[in-house]
Design a protein around this motif. Structure first.
Motif, PDB file in Angstrom:
ATOM      1  N   LEU A 158       0.986  -1.119  -0.162  1.00  0.00           N
ATOM      2  CA  LEU A 158       0.268  -0.031  -0.149  1.00  0.00           C
ATOM      3  C   LEU A 158       0.829   1.088  -0.101  1.00  0.00           C
ATOM      4  O   LEU A 158       1.883   1.207   0.446  1.00  0.00           O
ATOM      5  CB  LEU A 158      -0.943   0.151   1.146  1.00  0.00           C
ATOM      6  CG  LEU A 158      -1.781  -1.306   1.302  1.00  0.00           C
ATOM      7  CD1 LEU A 158      -2.423  -1.053   2.714  1.00  0.00           C
ATOM      8  CD2 LEU A 158      -2.855  -1.267   0.186  1.00  0.00           C
TER       9      LEU A 158
ATOM     10  N   HIS B 115       0.932  10.861  -4.592  1.00  0.00           N
ATOM     11  CA  HIS B 115      -0.199  10.484  -3.809  1.00  0.00           C
ATOM     12  C   HIS B 115      -0.115  11.486  -2.580  1.00  0.00           C
ATOM     13  O   HIS B 115      -1.176  11.526  -1.983  1.00  0.00           O
ATOM     14  CB  HIS B 115      -0.370   9.246  -3.632  1.00  0.00           C
ATOM     15  CG  HIS B 115       0.596   8.363  -2.585  1.00  0.00           C
ATOM     16  ND1 HIS B 115       1.614   7.933  -2.711  1.00  0.00           N
ATOM     17  CD2 HIS B 115       0.620   8.498  -1.307  1.00  0.00           C
ATOM     18  CE1 HIS B 115       2.406   7.256  -1.736  1.00  0.00           C
ATOM     19  NE2 HIS B 115       1.652   7.827  -0.828  1.00  0.00           N
TER      20      HIS B 115
ATOM     21  N   GLN C 280      -1.610  -1.017  -4.262  1.00  0.00           N
ATOM     22  CA  GLN C 280      -3.128  -0.930  -4.229  1.00  0.00           C
ATOM     23  C   GLN C 280      -3.342   0.561  -3.783  1.00  0.00           C
ATOM     24  O   GLN C 280      -3.166   0.923  -2.586  1.00  0.00           O
ATOM     25  CB  GLN C 280      -3.616  -1.936  -3.160  1.00  0.00           C
ATOM     26  CG  GLN C 280      -5.213  -1.593  -3.015  1.00  0.00           C
ATOM     27  CD  GLN C 280      -6.009  -1.780  -4.478  1.00  0.00           C
ATOM     28  OE1 GLN C 280      -5.790  -2.912  -5.044  1.00  0.00           O
ATOM     29  NE2 GLN C 280      -6.449  -0.767  -4.977  1.00  0.00           N
ATOM     30  N   TYR C 281      -3.568   1.543  -4.752  1.00  0.00           N
ATOM     31  CA  TYR C 281      -3.969   2.843  -4.476  1.00  0.00           C
ATOM     32  C   TYR C 281      -5.721   2.951  -4.482  1.00  0.00           C
ATOM     33  O   TYR C 281      -6.418   1.945  -4.595  1.00  0.00           O
ATOM     34  CB  TYR C 281      -3.584   3.620  -5.487  1.00  0.00           C
ATOM     35  CG  TYR C 281      -2.270   4.054  -5.684  1.00  0.00           C
ATOM     36  CD1 TYR C 281      -1.657   5.311  -5.282  1.00  0.00           C
ATOM     37  CD2 TYR C 281      -1.156   3.110  -6.008  1.00  0.00           C
ATOM     38  CE1 TYR C 281      -0.262   5.620  -5.134  1.00  0.00           C
ATOM     39  CE2 TYR C 281       0.201   3.456  -6.028  1.00  0.00           C
ATOM     40  CZ  TYR C 281       0.859   4.532  -5.612  1.00  0.00           C
ATOM     41  OH  TYR C 281       1.784   4.909  -5.774  1.00  0.00           O
ATOM     42  N   ASP C 282      -6.202   4.061  -4.019  1.00  0.00           N
ATOM     43  CA  ASP C 282      -7.678   4.100  -3.921  1.00  0.00           C
ATOM     44  C   ASP C 282      -8.118   4.001  -5.468  1.00  0.00           C
ATOM     45  O   ASP C 282      -9.382   3.522  -5.195  1.00  0.00           O
ATOM     46  CB  ASP C 282      -7.833   5.515  -3.435  1.00  0.00           C
ATOM     47  CG  ASP C 282      -7.639   5.707  -1.826  1.00  0.00           C
ATOM     48  OD1 ASP C 282      -7.304   4.845  -1.360  1.00  0.00           O
ATOM     49  OD2 ASP C 282      -7.430   6.752  -1.378  1.00  0.00           O
ATOM     50  N   ASP C 283      -7.652   4.384  -6.171  1.00  0.00           N
ATOM     51  CA  ASP C 283      -8.461   4.259  -7.796  1.00  0.00           C
ATOM     52  C   ASP C 283      -7.662   2.889  -8.426  1.00  0.00           C
ATOM     53  O   ASP C 283      -8.292   2.674  -9.721  1.00  0.00           O
ATOM     54  CB  ASP C 283      -7.802   5.254  -8.602  1.00  0.00           C
ATOM     55  CG  ASP C 283      -6.300   5.434  -8.865  1.00  0.00           C
ATOM     56  OD1 ASP C 283      -5.658   4.832  -8.272  1.00  0.00           O
ATOM     57  OD2 ASP C 283      -5.913   6.148  -9.876  1.00  0.00           O
TER      58      ASP C 283
END
Length: 320
Positions: A85, A134, A243-246
């Motif tokens: 993450l 980010h 794993q990003y939010d999008d």
């Protein structure tokens, strides 16, 4: 195996992945497809390395290694990391409003929780703060001209805590990424001390990525875990799926680091500049990590070669 042999094996396995191995559903990513392991080089002795394979689940490694003979399999170092993450979310001091600005402070775009002010660079003759896309640009959701706050919103940052203006961003793609990075030029009247790292200024010269060796001791100062020490556990790591939010963004040619006695980093440390303990040369920009894996089971940290970050953004490192 010898380093050149390991690089050849890495290229063979990467080619297998490019030919289209079946996608694997990683339970740790809530059912999302995680399509490839990260592959790099891990030291075992002077001049010799194992192939470092980092996977979210054991099944990912099984699929990749199918068909390899036992001699080759003995030369691989497979570790299950769980999902990787981005490390944005400490020591209390780093989360407070602080002037002049120094490396390690909480900083963020107004729509982001908090990350770390990694260091300072010069862009078009102006002093600028360096961190991740980010952190400063909300993973491409922000725009050049947006405000940057110190501290970040998660630490109480408000519009009155504006210190800089987003000026340059390395955009994120689904795959083939080299860096997650951005810079913001200091606003008028905001002062900074670029050399304010634990132990004093870092070196003025940034090593080339190929000069970063496995097994070197490194350090960083970050908003969440403060000043920590670690060791480079793999280099030239391709296929780091974060794993990003999008969604998932995949990075190549990364550096992997383990903490010496516990976690090297945690959420909120994204954007930290990592330096080599032996000569204080700045070598990498921290951007992500896992909560498991590594010799101590405390997780692995992933970072971009700092030379690549500076080249992509078109900026110059400022040591002091």
């Amino acid at each position: 195996m010898l380093i050149d042999s390991a690089r050849e094996l890495k290229a063979r396995l990467s080619a297998r992945l490019a030919e289209g191995l079946p996608a694997v559903t990683a339970s740790g990513l809530g059912g999302r497809l995680w399509t490839r392991p990260a592959i790099g080089l891990a030291p075992v002795a002077p001049g010799r390395v194992h192939l470092a394979i980092r996977v979210v689940t054991p099944d990912d490694a099984r699929i990749l290694l199918t068909g390899l003979d036992e001699t080759v399999r003995r030369e691989v170092d497979v570790r299950v990391t769980g999902p990787i993450l981005p490390h944005s979310s400490s020591p209390t001091r780093l989360r407070q409003p602080t002037r002049p600005l120094v490396p390690g402070l909480s900083v963020a775009h107004p729509s982001v929780s908090a990350g770390t002010l990694g260091g300072f660079v010069r862009l078009g003759g102006r002093l600028a703060v360096l961190s991740n896309n980010h952190v400063l640009a909300a993973a491409d959701a922000g725009a050049v001209g947006d405000a940057v706050l110190q501290p970040g919103p998660a630490d109480g940052g408000a519009p009155g805590d504006r210190v800089a203006t987003l000026a340059a961003v390395a955009p994120l793609a689904g795959s083939g990424n080299r860096v997650d990075a951005a810079v913001a030029t200091l606003d008028e009247g905001v002062t900074a001390e670029p050399g304010g790292y634990p132990g004093g200024p870092l070196a003025a010269t940034v090593p080339d990525a190929l000069e970063v060796e496995p097994d070197e001791d490194v350090e960083k100062v970050g908003r969440t875990t403060g000043h920590t020490r670690g060791r480079v556990s793999a280099v030239e790591v391709d296929g780091v799926a974060v794993q990003y939010d999008d969604g998932v963004h995949v990075f190549d040619d990364q550096i992997e680091i383990e903490g010496l006695a516990g976690p090297f980093s945690a959420g909120g440390d994204s954007g930290s500049v990592i330096w080599r303990s032996a000569d204080r040369a700045p070598v990498a920009l921290l951007f992500a990590g896992s909560s498991t894996g590594g010799t101590h089971g405390a997780g692995l940290t992933f970072a971009h070669p700092l030379s690549a970050v500076l080249a992509v953004l078109g900026v110059e490192w400022v040591a002091s």
